[in-house]
Design a protein around this motif. Structure first.
Motif, PDB file in Angstrom:
ATOM      1  N   ARG A 499       0.808  -1.218   0.000  1.00 43.85           N
ATOM      2  CA  ARG A 499       0.000   0.000   0.000  1.00 43.85           C
ATOM      3  C   ARG A 499       0.840   1.268   0.000  1.00 43.85           C
ATOM      4  NH1 ARG A 499      -4.759  -0.673  -2.226  1.00 43.85           N
ATOM      5  NH2 ARG A 499      -5.786  -2.559  -1.444  1.00 43.85           N
ATOM      6  N   GLU A 500       2.111   1.161   0.382  1.00 48.32           N
ATOM      7  CA  GLU A 500       2.980   2.345   0.352  1.00 48.32           C
ATOM      8  C   GLU A 500       3.133   2.919  -1.055  1.00 48.32           C
ATOM      9  OE1 GLU A 500       4.998  -0.306   3.526  1.00 48.32           O
ATOM     10  OE2 GLU A 500       3.499  -0.500   1.926  1.00 48.32           O
ATOM     11  N   LEU A 501       2.813   2.097  -2.076  1.00 43.41           N
ATOM     12  CA  LEU A 501       2.927   2.563  -3.461  1.00 43.41           C
ATOM     13  C   LEU A 501       1.680   3.283  -3.952  1.00 43.41           C
ATOM     14  CD1 LEU A 501       4.686  -0.576  -4.993  1.00 43.41           C
ATOM     15  CD2 LEU A 501       5.723   1.652  -4.537  1.00 43.41           C
ATOM     16  N   ASP A 502       0.620   3.264  -3.160  1.00 40.92           N
ATOM     17  CA  ASP A 502      -0.609   3.957  -3.572  1.00 40.92           C
ATOM     18  C   ASP A 502      -0.319   5.432  -3.831  1.00 40.92           C
ATOM     19  OD1 ASP A 502      -1.853   1.577  -3.233  1.00 40.92           O
ATOM     20  OD2 ASP A 502      -3.047   2.160  -1.481  1.00 40.92           O
ATOM     21  N   GLY A 503      -0.826   5.945  -4.927  1.00 43.48           N
ATOM     22  CA  GLY A 503      -0.615   7.342  -5.276  1.00 43.48           C
ATOM     23  C   GLY A 503       0.589   7.578  -6.149  1.00 43.48           C
TER      24      GLY A 503
END
Length: 536
Positions: A499-503
């Motif tokens: 989820r750290e890659l979201d955005g």
């Protein structure tokens, strides 16, 4: 050794002309003769016959006839300084083989010292004893001397330009009337295809000895790629001493060489994905270290960037922590003017373009007090060039919206496949993947993220060298999993994205292996045969 030479003499006839000569010569002397034999046209045949009484071919035949003698003599031949000096210069005259390895792997490569009018990169090149395209100068700055160092790559080297038409020659001429010291040196510290780390390491590690009063570093769009080394012939290699384990698969601007008739430029200098931003970070760190060293000796520093449409992004990432008076930018109008180019196919600056830059630098030196204690009086021409080249460049480098608009017109793919069927697909390959899908120990792709799953497909090689080898898969800086390079069922592989890659719209997909096999007899490394990488 004496016995071996005697046996060769006996083989050619006891007491014969050649046998007697072989008995009288040492291995070193025969090595020199062998060097002369190989150098052929460089030494007149008649002169050699008069000197030792035989032809080079006869000596060569005698040496080849005996394995023991052959080994000793070849070693002596290769050790002859005369061979390296003469043959090296001869190669440099015939091909672009003008380089010599530097002991510092961050620097990688300099010119061969002592070149004399060698043909290289569209110009005749002479080098000094330090391996620079510059006149001889004392390493320690002489008393009552003002020393200015121009630091960079091919634009400082003078790609395609005569030595007396380069930036420093013009700048020295323009500054001389205002110089308060008896001596003035404007020196070119530039080697073609150096990157920013190489430039900074070369000067920083000897800056106290060189003791410049002013350092002007010129950086350009391809200064974020791997700095290539030198091959055995003196030509530029395809590997980088800065990342030696990657083999001949470095990170460059040209994506997947050979996939299309014309070069395809990738996205390495855009500063959008992790790979590109990391290279900017390393470059900015190297510049920062150099600035600290320059400050420590009481000198001044100016960073000049010539980045075209990426100027605003480059300034953001390279000069964010730098005082405003320490960096400048060259305008697109100057770089796009054909009158400043070597040719339509070579946009390096010709003598006219170099002279214009020197005029503008003269005005900047005065405006920013880069030579304290000097009273520089720029001409109207110098002030005009400052405005057209640097003032206009400054405005462009501050217009980040223009950069974002330009980038919006580019295509970033969410699926990469081999062979690439479009330049947009090929442009995703930052490095480490060839047109056949062979993957090096390190490979990187710049892609548009679409979905939460990364899928990699291809074939493991089934090589014994890769038993136990693993390939770690990253998206940006985050590891998402590993591949067993000895498992035929390892591919296709699917990896859930954290989820750290979201955005993050544009990301790097990076493959890093802990071992490799050889693709060919030259030792080109390969770990995997890739077919596709995609987001789902």
């Amino acid at each position: 050794m004496i016995a071996a030479m005697t046996e060769v003499g006996q083989a050619w006839g006891a007491g014969g002309r050649l046998g007697g000569i072989v008995r009288r010569l040492s291995a070193s002397a025969l090595g020199l003769v062998l060097a002369i034999a190989v150098m052929g046209p460089l030494v007149p045949r008649r002169a050699l016959v008069q000197w030792i009484g035989v032809t080079p071919s006869e000596v060569l035949a005698a040496v080849v006839a005996d394995p023991s003698l052959r080994t000793d003599v070849v070693q002596a031949f290769l050790a002859q300084p005369e061979f390296h000096a003469v043959v090296g210069k001869q190669l440099a005259r015939q091909v672009d083989a003008v380089y010599e390895a530097h002991l510092d792997p961050e620097v990688g490569r300099i010119l061969q010292p002592g070149l004399d009018q060698a043909q290289s990169l569209g110009a005749l090149v002479t080098s000094n004893g330090l391996g620079l395209r510059e006149r001889p100068f004392e390493i320690r700055k002489p008393a009552e001397t003002t020393r200015i160092v121009l630091l960079g790559d091919s634009y400082v080297f003078g790609y395609g330009a005569p030595a007396d038409g380069r930036i420093g020659v013009h700048l020295e001429r323009l500054l001389r009337p205002f110089c308060p010291t008896p001596r003035l040196e404007v020196l070119h510290f530039g080697v073609s295809s150096w990157n920013i780390q190489a430039e900074c390491a070369y000067l920083r590690r000897q800056v106290a000895v060189m003791d410049p009063d002013l350092v002007i570093q010129l950086v350009v769009q391809n200064d974020f790629v791997d700095c290539l080394g030198v091959g055995g012939t003196g030509a530029m290699s395809a590997f980088s001493p800065q990342a030696r384990l990657r083999g001949e698969t470095g990170i460059g601007n040209n994506a997947m060489r050979g996939a299309f008739p014309r070069p395809v430029w990738n996205h390495i200098n855009l500063g959008l994905d992790w790979e590109s931003r990391e290279r900017y970070r390393r470059a900015a760190e190297a510049i920062g270290e150099l600035v600290v060293a320059v400050d420590a000796i009481g000198a001044r520093y100016l960073l000049v960037q010539s980045m075209g449409p990426i100027a605003a992004r480059a300034q953001q990432l390279l000069a964010a922590d730098m005082e405003r008076g320490r960096y400048a930018s060259i305008s697109n109008a100057f770089n796009d003017a054909a009158e400043n180019w070597n040719s339509v196919d070579d946009r390096h600056w010709n003598s006219h373009g170099c002279e214009r830059v020197a005029q503008g630098l003269l005005a900047l030196i005065d405006e920013r007090d880069l030579l304290p204690g000097w009273s520089v009086e720029p001409s109207a021409r110098a002030l005009l060039e400052r405005d057209q080249i640097f003032a206009a460049g400054e405005r462009e480098a501050e217009d980040i919206e223009a950069f974002e608009h330009w980038v919006a017109g580019k295509t970033f793919v969410s699926e990469f496949h081999v062979p690439p069927d479009s330049v947009e697909v090929a442009a995703a390959a930052t490095g480490g993947i060839d047109q056949h899908g062979n993957v090096a120990p390190y490979a990187s792709l710049c892609m548009r993220r679409a979905g939460q799953t990364l899928v990699i497909d291809g074939q493991v090689l089934g090589r014994p060298a890769l038993i136990g080898a693993r390939m770690e898969v990253f998206v940006d800086e985050l590891s998402v999993g590993r591949l067993a390079l000895d498992d035929p069922a390892a591919l296709p592989a699917r990896f859930d994205l954290p989820r750290e890659l979201d955005g993050r719209a544009i990301v790097s997909v990076r493959l890093r292996s802990d071992d490799h096999a050889y693709l060919n007899a030259m030792g080109e490394p390969v770990c995997l045969r890739l077919e596709s990488v995609r987001f789902e």
